[in-house]
Design an enzyme around this catalytic site. Structure first.
Site, PDB file in Angstrom:
ATOM      1  N   GLY A   1       1.058  -1.039  -0.386  1.00 17.36           N
ATOM      2  CA  GLY A   1       0.170  -0.015   0.409  1.00 17.36           C
ATOM      3  C   GLY A   1       0.875   1.027   0.086  1.00 17.36           C
ATOM      4  O   GLY A   1       2.411   1.072   0.496  1.00 17.36           O
TER       5      GLY A   1
ATOM      6  N   GLN B   1       2.682   9.969   0.931  1.00 18.97           N
ATOM      7  CA  GLN B   1       3.888   9.283   1.070  1.00 18.97           C
ATOM      8  C   GLN B   1       5.224   9.572   0.019  1.00 18.97           C
ATOM      9  O   GLN B   1       6.330   9.442   0.691  1.00 18.97           O
ATOM     10  CB  GLN B   1       3.841   7.730   1.016  1.00 18.97           C
ATOM     11  CG  GLN B   1       3.018   7.298   1.939  1.00 18.97           C
ATOM     12  CD  GLN B   1       3.582   5.970   2.781  1.00 18.97           C
ATOM     13  OE1 GLN B   1       2.377   5.186   2.156  1.00 18.97           O
ATOM     14  NE2 GLN B   1       4.179   5.352   3.226  1.00 18.97           N
TER      15      GLN B   1
ATOM     16  N   LEU C   1       6.390   1.637   4.523  1.00 18.27           N
ATOM     17  CA  LEU C   1       7.174   2.245   3.127  1.00 18.27           C
ATOM     18  C   LEU C   1       8.250   3.623   3.597  1.00 18.27           C
ATOM     19  O   LEU C   1       9.629   3.484   3.146  1.00 18.27           O
ATOM     20  CB  LEU C   1       6.741   2.089   2.176  1.00 18.27           C
ATOM     21  CG  LEU C   1       6.265   1.318   1.411  1.00 18.27           C
ATOM     22  CD1 LEU C   1       5.941   0.873  -0.050  1.00 18.27           C
ATOM     23  CD2 LEU C   1       7.226  -0.498   1.188  1.00 18.27           C
TER      24      LEU C   1
ATOM     25  N   HIS D   1      -4.547   1.473   7.616  1.00 13.78           N
ATOM     26  CA  HIS D   1      -3.101   1.861   7.463  1.00 13.78           C
ATOM     27  C   HIS D   1      -2.634   3.430   6.711  1.00 13.78           C
ATOM     28  O   HIS D   1      -2.972   4.667   6.862  1.00 13.78           O
ATOM     29  CB  HIS D   1      -1.955   0.987   7.433  1.00 13.78           C
ATOM     30  CG  HIS D   1      -0.678   1.430   7.364  1.00 13.78           C
ATOM     31  ND1 HIS D   1       0.421   1.098   8.042  1.00 13.78           N
ATOM     32  CD2 HIS D   1       0.432   2.169   6.377  1.00 13.78           C
ATOM     33  CE1 HIS D   1       1.180   1.913   7.651  1.00 13.78           C
ATOM     34  NE2 HIS D   1       1.348   2.539   6.717  1.00 13.78           N
ATOM     35  N   GLU D   2      -3.413   3.588   5.351  1.00 15.26           N
ATOM     36  CA  GLU D   2      -3.729   4.208   4.348  1.00 15.26           C
ATOM     37  C   GLU D   2      -4.046   5.291   4.834  1.00 15.26           C
ATOM     38  O   GLU D   2      -3.847   6.530   4.403  1.00 15.26           O
ATOM     39  CB  GLU D   2      -4.203   3.114   2.728  1.00 15.26           C
ATOM     40  CG  GLU D   2      -3.060   2.406   2.366  1.00 15.26           C
ATOM     41  CD  GLU D   2      -1.550   2.734   2.119  1.00 15.26           C
ATOM     42  OE1 GLU D   2      -1.220   3.888   2.355  1.00 15.26           O
ATOM     43  OE2 GLU D   2      -0.803   1.641   2.685  1.00 15.26           O
TER      44      GLU D   2
HETATM   45 ZN    ZN Z   1       2.701   3.644   5.969  1.00 15.29          ZN
END
Ligand code: ZN
Length: 178
Positions: free
Chosen positions: A55, A60, A101, A142-143
């Site tokens: 994801g 990000q 990430l 999470h996203e």
């Molecule tokens: Zn993340």
């Protein structure tokens, strides 16, 4: 075109690492469903697969709009794009290992809902609903956190924070050197 997509150089985009302040921005809803939006989503999928993630949220890569991409199975045919996502219902509880990430080298146990139903738009602006369970539900949560500027480190319990203390400090030091 979305103001935040103007002049964006897609090839030079890269995944931002904690504690980059851009990860803390609260995202704005997408209003323009055009080729620029789709191109950004495709570039994000490319970066996500290259980094072996399941994801990736737009903040990000430094673009604070309500957009994330995922592939819960890591298979290219399961790639999905979610624009302006919103949780409709959530149920149950799961606890499992989670990474990000933007936090390379860190994995920690985090409690999440086990079942989550969301509504979102596709890059053409068409609305859809999706209910997911387990890992896929974890990715949603999470996203969605990313779109609110909320990060893994905010969800860590005191034990996880303590056991990841060295890695967090290393990320902070690495960021301050750049
Ligand atoms: Zn993340």
């Amino acid at each position: 075109m979305d103001r935040k997509l103007k002049g964006l150089d897609l090839p030079s985009l890269e995944i931002l690492k904690y504690p980059d302040p851009r990860l803390r921005e609260v995202c704005t809803p997408v209003k323009a469903f055009d080729q620029n939006l789709r191109a950004l989503a495709e570039r994000m999928l490319e970066l996500m697969f290259a980094a072996k993630g399941v994801g990736l949220a737009a903040p990000q890569v430094g673009v604070s709009i309500c957009l994330f991409v995922s592939s819960p199975t890591f298979e290219p045919q399961d790639r999905r794009i979610y624009v302006n996502p919103r949780i409709l219902r959530s149920d149950g509880e799961q606890e499992g290992e989670e990474g990000c990430l933007s936090f390379p080298g860190i994995a920690c146990n985090i409690k999440r809902h086990n079942i989550v139903a969301i509504e979102a738009l596709n890059p053409d602006g068409e609305r859809f609903e999706e209910t997911s369970e387990g890992l896929a539900a974890r990715i949603f949560q999470h996203e969605l956190d990313h779109l609110d500027g909320r990060l893994l480190v905010d969800r860590m319990g005191s034990v996880a924070r303590l056991s990841n203390r060295r890695m967090l400090k290393e990320l902070e030091e690495r960021f301050n050197m750049v």
